[in-house]
Design an enzyme around this catalytic site. Structure first.
Site, PDB file in Angstrom:
ATOM      1  N   ALA A  15       0.872  -1.190   0.000  1.00 41.41           N
ATOM      2  CA  ALA A  15       0.000   0.000   0.000  1.00 41.41           C
ATOM      3  C   ALA A  15       0.898   1.226   0.000  1.00 41.41           C
ATOM      4  O   ALA A  15       1.862   1.282   0.764  1.00 41.41           O
ATOM      5  CB  ALA A  15      -0.889   0.003   1.241  1.00 41.41           C
ATOM      6  N   HIS A  16       0.604   2.148  -0.879  1.00 43.92           N
ATOM      7  CA  HIS A  16       1.417   3.377  -0.907  1.00 43.92           C
ATOM      8  C   HIS A  16       0.668   4.589  -1.454  1.00 43.92           C
ATOM      9  O   HIS A  16       1.207   5.690  -1.488  1.00 43.92           O
ATOM     10  CB  HIS A  16       2.676   3.173  -1.767  1.00 43.92           C
ATOM     11  CG  HIS A  16       2.363   3.106  -3.237  1.00 43.92           C
ATOM     12  ND1 HIS A  16       1.941   1.960  -3.856  1.00 43.92           N
ATOM     13  CD2 HIS A  16       2.382   4.057  -4.204  1.00 43.92           C
ATOM     14  CE1 HIS A  16       1.714   2.197  -5.125  1.00 43.92           C
ATOM     15  NE2 HIS A  16       1.970   3.462  -5.380  1.00 43.92           N
ATOM     16  N   ARG A  17      -0.578   4.406  -1.923  1.00 42.42           N
ATOM     17  CA  ARG A  17      -1.306   5.528  -2.520  1.00 42.42           C
ATOM     18  C   ARG A  17      -1.458   6.659  -1.517  1.00 42.42           C
ATOM     19  O   ARG A  17      -1.864   6.423  -0.370  1.00 42.42           O
ATOM     20  CB  ARG A  17      -2.720   5.103  -2.927  1.00 42.42           C
ATOM     21  CG  ARG A  17      -2.776   4.108  -4.014  1.00 42.42           C
ATOM     22  CD  ARG A  17      -2.772   4.752  -5.368  1.00 42.42           C
ATOM     23  NE  ARG A  17      -2.288   3.775  -6.303  1.00 42.42           N
ATOM     24  CZ  ARG A  17      -1.665   4.058  -7.426  1.00 42.42           C
ATOM     25  NH1 ARG A  17      -1.436   5.298  -7.769  1.00 42.42           N
ATOM     26  NH2 ARG A  17      -1.271   3.095  -8.220  1.00 42.42           N
ATOM     27  N   ALA A  18      -1.231   7.887  -1.977  1.00 43.42           N
ATOM     28  CA  ALA A  18      -1.356   9.053  -1.099  1.00 43.42           C
ATOM     29  C   ALA A  18      -2.717   9.069  -0.410  1.00 43.42           C
ATOM     30  O   ALA A  18      -2.815   9.326   0.794  1.00 43.42           O
ATOM     31  CB  ALA A  18      -1.147  10.324  -1.924  1.00 43.42           C
ATOM     32  N   ASP A  43      -2.989  -1.535  -3.032  1.00 42.25           N
ATOM     33  CA  ASP A  43      -3.562  -0.381  -3.735  1.00 42.25           C
ATOM     34  C   ASP A  43      -2.691  -0.022  -4.943  1.00 42.25           C
ATOM     35  O   ASP A  43      -2.867   1.020  -5.553  1.00 42.25           O
ATOM     36  CB  ASP A  43      -3.753   0.818  -2.786  1.00 42.25           C
ATOM     37  CG  ASP A  43      -2.454   1.347  -2.210  1.00 42.25           C
ATOM     38  OD1 ASP A  43      -1.364   0.958  -2.674  1.00 42.25           O
ATOM     39  OD2 ASP A  43      -2.531   2.181  -1.282  1.00 42.25           O
TER      40      ASP A  43
END
Ligand code: UD1
Ligand code: UDP
Length: 357
Positions: free
Chosen positions: A203-206, A279
């Site tokens: 997961a890394h989406r802003a 994500d």
């Protein structure tokens, strides 16, 4: 001469088949790295794993706000394009590197080719959606991975003669590297994991990790899934996520967190996971190609093909919905069609660019 512009982990991976195709066809090209990603395990590790030649330039722009990062990249790219005078520039995907590369080149009247064109989440709160819409509309030649992506472009009025469906270069990258990953790699053993005996998470989406409630929801959901299935949760953590977990003071107890992994290590984990929760755009595609079910920790996706073939489901970040989606995906049969092409997208892109020139 073709300038290949890249700057982040997924661009290095997805441009690698295009670089290989240029080499195989004896094409004159150079690589320009913007330095948007710069940590060893987000950048160099991929040049080593994929055995890619050194970029001719690295702008070392690093991190910053959107305008700072995009602006620095544009200034750096413009200088190099004025010196090198390539006939065409290729950008891939939807990052700030892509936006800046496409803008800088098109203002110098250099032909722009957009690889992975036409993806739409229809959610303009995502920086990636703005980047891909602008890049698509200023590109001279567009390479959507699927017919669905081509349709998105045509609905927006982009002329059909500029559009060539190629498949996604991620299919090439998986095909070119999976066998090597299997042969060279003992990560499963090193982590004490068994095939199909763990969940893999990224997961890394802003919009997820910069939002305390959503990030907390993801971590609680993961703990609930571990308790329900008694299987380890392996989470190679993007630096943005690690930073935000620390900033929000959240607990990672019960989750096996690693640093970001190299491509061969990561492919090995992904191919052997019972299920992927993510994500990431690239992971939705790769897990679909590898026959591993995916639960997407978002409310929308610009990869609807993965949901349509039955490989992926949208869960958002509510813990109970995440758990239900995992149960649902585990109950399904794992046979679906790969919508991302035959692994020859890289070669198609290069041949088409040469034809257009
Ligand atoms: C960027 C892309 C995103 C893509 C992702 C792939 C944009 C707007 N976003 O997001 O679309 O899915 O890359 O991974 O272009 N950091 C490091 N080391 C690095 C890179 C980043 O520590 O090598 C940390 C820094 O604290 C930085 C943060 O991660 O501020 C975010 O980096 P940035 O490149 O701005 O965005 P990503 O979240 O990586
Ligand atoms: N990946 C990797 N190591 C990791 C996590 C991801 O090699 O620890 C690879 C993954 O196989 C995929 C790509 O990185 O090909 C996806 O990149 P990311 O999720 O950062 O970006 P996105 O695809 O969402 O833009």
């Amino acid at each position: 001469m073709i300038a290949i512009i890249l700057g982040t982990r997924p661009e290095i991976i997805k441009m690698s088949p295009i670089i290989r195709a240029c080499e195989a066809l004896g094409e004159d090209y150079f690589t320009l790295h913007t330095g948007q990603h710069y940590s060893y395990d987000m950048d160099r590790a991929f040049f080593e794993d994929l055995e890619l030649p050194e970029p001719r330039y690295n702008l070392d722009v690093g991190s910053g706000t959107h305008a700072e990062q995009t602006g620095r990249i544009m200034v750096g790219i413009e200088k190099i394009l004025l010196e090198e005078k390539p006939k065409a520039v290729l950008v891939q995907g939807d990052t700030n590197t892509v936006l800046a590369g496409a803008l800088a080149a098109s203002k110098l009247h250099i032909k722009v080719g957009h690889v992975e064109a036409g993806l739409r989440s229809f959610d303009r709160r995502m920086p990636e959606e703005i980047n891909r819409i602008v890049a698509d509309h200023i590109s001279n030649v567009l390479f959507p991975p699927t017919e669905t992506a081509k349709k998105n472009l045509m609905v927006e009025g982009i002329p059909e003669e500029k559009i060539f469906v190629t498949g996604n270069t991620i299919a090439d990258a998986v095909e070119q590297n999976l066998a090597i990953a299997r042969r060279k790699n003992d990560l499963l053993q090193r982590l004490g994991l068994t095939s199909k005996g763990f969940f893999l998470v990224t997961a890394h989406r802003a919009e997820n990790v910069d939002n305390r409630q959503r990030l907390e929801g993801i971590l609680q959901g993961l703990k609930a899934i571990r308790n329900e299935f008694s299987l380890p949760i392996v989470f190679p953590m993007h630096p943005r996520t690690a930073k935000m977990v620390q900033a929000f003071g959240l607990s990672l107890d019960g989750i096996c967190v690693t640093k970001p992994l190299g491509y061969l290590d990561f492919l090995q984990l992904e191919a052997n996971a019972r299920l992927v929760l993510t994500d990431s755009g690239g992971l939705q595609e790769e897990s679909c190609i590898l026959g591993v079910p995916c639960v997407t920790l978002r409310d929308n996706t610009e990869r609807p093909e993965t949901v349509e073939v039955g490989a992926n489901v949208l869960a958002g970040t509510e813990p109970d919905v995440m758990l239900k989606c995992v149960e649902k995906m585990l109950a399904l049969r794992r046979s679906w069609e790969n919508p991302f092409g035959d692994g020859k997208a890289g070669e198609r892109v290069v041949r088409e660019v040469l034809r257009c020139l």
